[in-house]
Scaffold this motif. Structure first.
Motif, PDB file in Angstrom:
ATOM      1  N   LYS A 226       1.029  -0.837   0.137  1.00 59.04           N
ATOM      2  CA  LYS A 226       0.134  -0.169   0.341  1.00 59.04           C
ATOM      3  C   LYS A 226       1.325   1.652  -0.098  1.00 59.04           C
ATOM      4  O   LYS A 226       0.957   2.355  -0.939  1.00 59.04           O
ATOM      5  CB  LYS A 226      -0.813  -0.224   0.854  1.00 59.04           C
ATOM      6  CG  LYS A 226      -2.068  -1.517   1.239  1.00 59.04           C
ATOM      7  CD  LYS A 226      -2.808  -0.825   2.342  1.00 59.04           C
ATOM      8  CE  LYS A 226      -3.752  -1.998   2.390  1.00 59.04           C
ATOM      9  NZ  LYS A 226      -4.230  -2.480   3.755  1.00 59.04           N
ATOM     10  N   ALA A 227       2.500   0.910   0.343  1.00 61.38           N
ATOM     11  CA  ALA A 227       3.038   2.253   0.570  1.00 61.38           C
ATOM     12  C   ALA A 227       3.789   2.652  -0.722  1.00 61.38           C
ATOM     13  O   ALA A 227       4.546   3.618  -0.425  1.00 61.38           O
ATOM     14  CB  ALA A 227       3.412   1.380   1.357  1.00 61.38           C
ATOM     15  N   GLY A 228       3.751   1.309  -1.844  1.00 60.81           N
ATOM     16  CA  GLY A 228       4.822   1.727  -2.791  1.00 60.81           C
ATOM     17  C   GLY A 228       5.956   0.692  -2.673  1.00 60.81           C
ATOM     18  O   GLY A 228       7.074   1.234  -3.564  1.00 60.81           O
ATOM     19  N   TRP A 229       5.613   0.030  -1.786  1.00 66.17           N
ATOM     20  CA  TRP A 229       7.784  -0.249  -1.951  1.00 66.17           C
ATOM     21  C   TRP A 229       7.300  -1.612  -3.036  1.00 66.17           C
ATOM     22  O   TRP A 229       6.781  -1.896  -4.338  1.00 66.17           O
ATOM     23  CB  TRP A 229       7.014  -0.959  -0.395  1.00 66.17           C
ATOM     24  CG  TRP A 229       7.391   0.759   0.713  1.00 66.17           C
ATOM     25  CD1 TRP A 229       7.786   0.931   0.742  1.00 66.17           C
ATOM     26  CD2 TRP A 229       7.687  -0.691   1.843  1.00 66.17           C
ATOM     27  NE1 TRP A 229       7.393   1.883   1.961  1.00 66.17           N
ATOM     28  CE2 TRP A 229       7.389   0.896   2.424  1.00 66.17           C
ATOM     29  CE3 TRP A 229       8.501  -1.663   2.495  1.00 66.17           C
ATOM     30  CZ2 TRP A 229       7.752   0.748   4.213  1.00 66.17           C
ATOM     31  CZ3 TRP A 229       8.119  -1.619   4.305  1.00 66.17           C
ATOM     32  CH2 TRP A 229       8.276  -0.514   4.889  1.00 66.17           C
ATOM     33  N   CYS A 230       9.629  -1.774  -3.096  1.00 62.37           N
ATOM     34  CA  CYS A 230       9.587  -3.147  -4.418  1.00 62.37           C
ATOM     35  C   CYS A 230       8.796  -4.047  -4.407  1.00 62.37           C
ATOM     36  O   CYS A 230       8.192  -4.643  -3.214  1.00 62.37           O
ATOM     37  CB  CYS A 230      10.930  -2.936  -4.021  1.00 62.37           C
ATOM     38  SG  CYS A 230      11.524  -3.921  -5.402  1.00 62.37           S
ATOM     39  N   LEU A 231       8.170  -4.878  -5.109  1.00 61.39           N
ATOM     40  CA  LEU A 231       7.712  -5.709  -5.229  1.00 61.39           C
ATOM     41  C   LEU A 231       7.943  -6.864  -5.798  1.00 61.39           C
ATOM     42  O   LEU A 231       8.325  -8.013  -5.888  1.00 61.39           O
ATOM     43  CB  LEU A 231       6.627  -5.000  -6.481  1.00 61.39           C
ATOM     44  CG  LEU A 231       5.184  -4.486  -6.365  1.00 61.39           C
ATOM     45  CD1 LEU A 231       4.693  -4.012  -7.550  1.00 61.39           C
ATOM     46  CD2 LEU A 231       4.224  -4.599  -5.582  1.00 61.39           C
ATOM     47  N   TYR A 232       9.370  -7.070  -5.977  1.00 66.35           N
ATOM     48  CA  TYR A 232      10.432  -7.899  -6.201  1.00 66.35           C
ATOM     49  C   TYR A 232      10.258  -9.451  -5.296  1.00 66.35           C
ATOM     50  O   TYR A 232      10.106 -10.407  -5.675  1.00 66.35           O
ATOM     51  CB  TYR A 232      12.093  -7.511  -5.540  1.00 66.35           C
ATOM     52  CG  TYR A 232      12.907  -8.933  -5.974  1.00 66.35           C
ATOM     53  CD1 TYR A 232      12.978  -9.404  -7.137  1.00 66.35           C
ATOM     54  CD2 TYR A 232      13.588  -9.232  -4.876  1.00 66.35           C
ATOM     55  CE1 TYR A 232      13.618 -10.193  -7.012  1.00 66.35           C
ATOM     56  CE2 TYR A 232      14.454  -9.926  -4.283  1.00 66.35           C
ATOM     57  CZ  TYR A 232      15.335 -10.868  -5.733  1.00 66.35           C
ATOM     58  OH  TYR A 232      15.748 -11.821  -5.821  1.00 66.35           O
ATOM     59  N   LYS A 233       9.708  -9.073  -3.662  1.00 66.93           N
ATOM     60  CA  LYS A 233       9.449 -10.537  -2.958  1.00 66.93           C
ATOM     61  C   LYS A 233       7.959 -10.576  -3.690  1.00 66.93           C
ATOM     62  O   LYS A 233       8.021 -12.408  -3.687  1.00 66.93           O
ATOM     63  CB  LYS A 233       9.721 -10.082  -1.677  1.00 66.93           C
ATOM     64  CG  LYS A 233      10.853 -10.136  -0.993  1.00 66.93           C
ATOM     65  CD  LYS A 233      11.093 -10.183   0.568  1.00 66.93           C
ATOM     66  CE  LYS A 233      11.826  -9.772   2.021  1.00 66.93           C
ATOM     67  NZ  LYS A 233      11.898 -10.242   2.762  1.00 66.93           N
ATOM     68  N   VAL A 234       7.294 -10.530  -4.371  1.00 69.53           N
ATOM     69  CA  VAL A 234       6.166 -11.613  -4.086  1.00 69.53           C
ATOM     70  C   VAL A 234       6.154 -11.285  -5.965  1.00 69.53           C
ATOM     71  O   VAL A 234       5.381 -11.196  -7.020  1.00 69.53           O
ATOM     72  CB  VAL A 234       4.921 -10.016  -4.336  1.00 69.53           C
ATOM     73  CG1 VAL A 234       4.319 -10.102  -3.148  1.00 69.53           C
ATOM     74  CG2 VAL A 234       4.828  -8.566  -5.141  1.00 69.53           C
ATOM     75  N   GLY A 235       7.147 -11.837  -6.437  1.00 72.84           N
ATOM     76  CA  GLY A 235       7.948 -12.289  -7.563  1.00 72.84           C
ATOM     77  C   GLY A 235       7.680 -11.104  -9.155  1.00 72.84           C
ATOM     78  O   GLY A 235       8.213 -11.831 -10.010  1.00 72.84           O
ATOM     79  N   CYS A 236       7.745 -10.050  -9.153  1.00 76.32           N
ATOM     80  CA  CYS A 236       8.739  -8.898 -10.419  1.00 76.32           C
ATOM     81  C   CYS A 236       9.834  -9.760 -10.939  1.00 76.32           C
ATOM     82  O   CYS A 236      10.655  -9.981 -10.471  1.00 76.32           O
ATOM     83  CB  CYS A 236       8.550  -7.707  -9.310  1.00 76.32           C
ATOM     84  SG  CYS A 236       9.041  -6.408 -11.121  1.00 76.32           S
ATOM     85  N   ARG A 237       9.709  -9.393 -12.202  1.00 75.13           N
ATOM     86  CA  ARG A 237      10.828  -9.713 -12.950  1.00 75.13           C
ATOM     87  C   ARG A 237      11.508  -8.830 -13.715  1.00 75.13           C
ATOM     88  O   ARG A 237      12.656  -8.556 -14.474  1.00 75.13           O
ATOM     89  CB  ARG A 237      10.374 -10.924 -13.658  1.00 75.13           C
ATOM     90  CG  ARG A 237       9.811 -11.802 -13.502  1.00 75.13           C
ATOM     91  CD  ARG A 237       9.355 -12.791 -14.093  1.00 75.13           C
ATOM     92  NE  ARG A 237       8.937 -14.230 -14.007  1.00 75.13           N
ATOM     93  CZ  ARG A 237       8.504 -15.517 -14.573  1.00 75.13           C
ATOM     94  NH1 ARG A 237       7.924 -15.164 -16.650  1.00 75.13           N
ATOM     95  NH2 ARG A 237       7.940 -16.403 -14.168  1.00 75.13           N
ATOM     96  N   GLY A 238      11.700  -7.697 -13.416  1.00 80.73           N
ATOM     97  CA  GLY A 238      12.363  -6.234 -13.875  1.00 80.73           C
ATOM     98  C   GLY A 238      13.740  -6.940 -13.877  1.00 80.73           C
ATOM     99  O   GLY A 238      14.057  -6.169 -14.222  1.00 80.73           O
ATOM    100  N   PRO A 239      14.362  -7.153 -12.307  1.00 81.18           N
ATOM    101  CA  PRO A 239      15.565  -7.134 -12.691  1.00 81.18           C
ATOM    102  C   PRO A 239      16.279  -8.016 -13.542  1.00 81.18           C
ATOM    103  O   PRO A 239      17.536  -7.867 -14.214  1.00 81.18           O
ATOM    104  CB  PRO A 239      15.965  -8.011 -11.016  1.00 81.18           C
ATOM    105  CG  PRO A 239      14.754  -7.969 -10.458  1.00 81.18           C
ATOM    106  CD  PRO A 239      13.584  -7.430 -11.199  1.00 81.18           C
TER     107      PRO A 239
END
Length: 337
Positions: A226-239
């Motif tokens: 809700k605060a807009g933090w990084c989504l890496y831990k929920v599966g984001c493949r941006g890296p």
């Protein structure tokens, strides 16, 4: 709009003043027409400007008013009249199983139509992940034996514009580059235009500072999300995904998946449809000079914070002791000192 340096402006102006428009043939194979839907939503440049002023779109069975046998005959005339000169844009994969019967165009297998059109093309654009990599229909076990365009044809300059669908301005930017300079843009090792696929989503993401600070959403409905933090831990493949979503975004720069609260699924990457599950984080995240996961990054940040607190505390104690010694000295020497 072309992803070029401002120093290229004189060359762009000179190229735009030429009279002839490049002829384009746009074929559609095993796909959902999402790439067309994306293309017509380009805002800079407008798709209408590209189609009406920048190129001569002689064949597109989705955007054309004509249809049926006369339209297919027109395609044959275009191939013969502009042999070796036209640009071939292809949207969709190429199913090869059982003679290609799983995608028929004009009563013939799409694979046949593709090979005929590619024979006289000067260059080929693979629009979308279906054309570039085979598409979601190529996911295991790939019952239709769907292939990418470059796996079926060869001997032609080919540019891959992957994405499901690609960013609208990337699609129009690539075809405009060809229209202006008569050649495909500079490509990377995978055949993608460097100006649009030169950075990872991770490199241009506005949430990157939260990653660097070890601030991650653990679930899609927690306080971090809700605060807009990084989504890496929920599966984001941006890296590990290369594309322009982070800087160009969609709908004239309005938003993109990460901005709307969903992690990148890597739709422009080869075989992204087989890289499930989509909601588990990548095992490692590349950092210059090392490889660390989100826990280690968080630990480093927490450790640095703890160290800073400890140093601050130590300095406070030293300062306090100095103050006490000074008071004791003054009391011994008396006020006249």
């Amino acid at each position: 709009m072309l992803g070029l340096s401002p120093t290229m402006l004189p060359k762009v102006v000179a190229a735009a003043e030429k009279a002839s428009l490049p002829v384009v043939v746009w074929l559609h194979g095993h796909e959902c027409t999402g790439c067309d839907e994306s293309f017509i939503r380009s805002q800079s440049p407008l798709a209408s400007d590209v189609v009406l002023n920048m190129i001569a779109l002689e064949y597109s069975d989705t955007l054309a008013a004509a249809a049926g046998a006369p339209f297919e005959h027109h395609l044959k005339e275009v191939r013969e009249k502009y042999a070796g000169k036209y640009l071939l844009a292809v949207e969709g994969g190429v199913p090869m199983a059982e003679g290609g019967i799983y995608c028929m165009v004009g009563g013939r297998p799409f694979a046949t139509a593709l090979k005929e059109a590619a024979q006289g093309a000067a260059a080929v654009i693979e629009y979308g992940s279906c054309a570039a990599w085979g598409g979601i229909q190529a996911a295991k076990p790939n019952p239709t034996q769907s292939l990418s365009v470059s796996e079926v044809i060869s001997g032609k300059p080919i540019v891959k514009v992957p994405g499901c669908p690609p960013v609208p301005e990337v699609m129009t930017g690539v075809i405009m580059h060809y229209a202006l300079f008569g050649a495909l843009p500079p490509l990377d090792s995978q055949g993608r235009p460097k100006q649009f696929f030169g950075n990872r989503i991770h490199d241009t993401c506005y949430r990157r500072p939260f990653f660097d600070s070890g601030m991650f959403a653990e679930k899609f409905d927690d306080a971090g999300a809700k605060a807009g933090w990084c989504l890496y831990k929920v599966g984001c493949r941006g890296p590990e995904t290369y594309n322009s979503c982070g800087n160009l975004r969609w709908w004239n720069g309005l938003s993109y998946p990460i901005q709307s609260g969903h992690g990148c699924i890597g739709c422009s990457s080869n075989n992204f449809w087989d890289m499930d599950p989509f909601y588990e984080r990548l095992p490692n995240i590349p950092i210059p000079g090392t490889v660390a996961n989100a826990d280690k990054v968080g630990a480093v940040v927490a450790g640095a914070a703890a160290a800073a607190v400890a140093v601050h505390g130590a300095l406070s104690v030293v300062q306090k002791n100095k103050g006490k010694k000074l008071e004791q000295t003054n009391s011994v020497r008396g006020p006249e000192a």
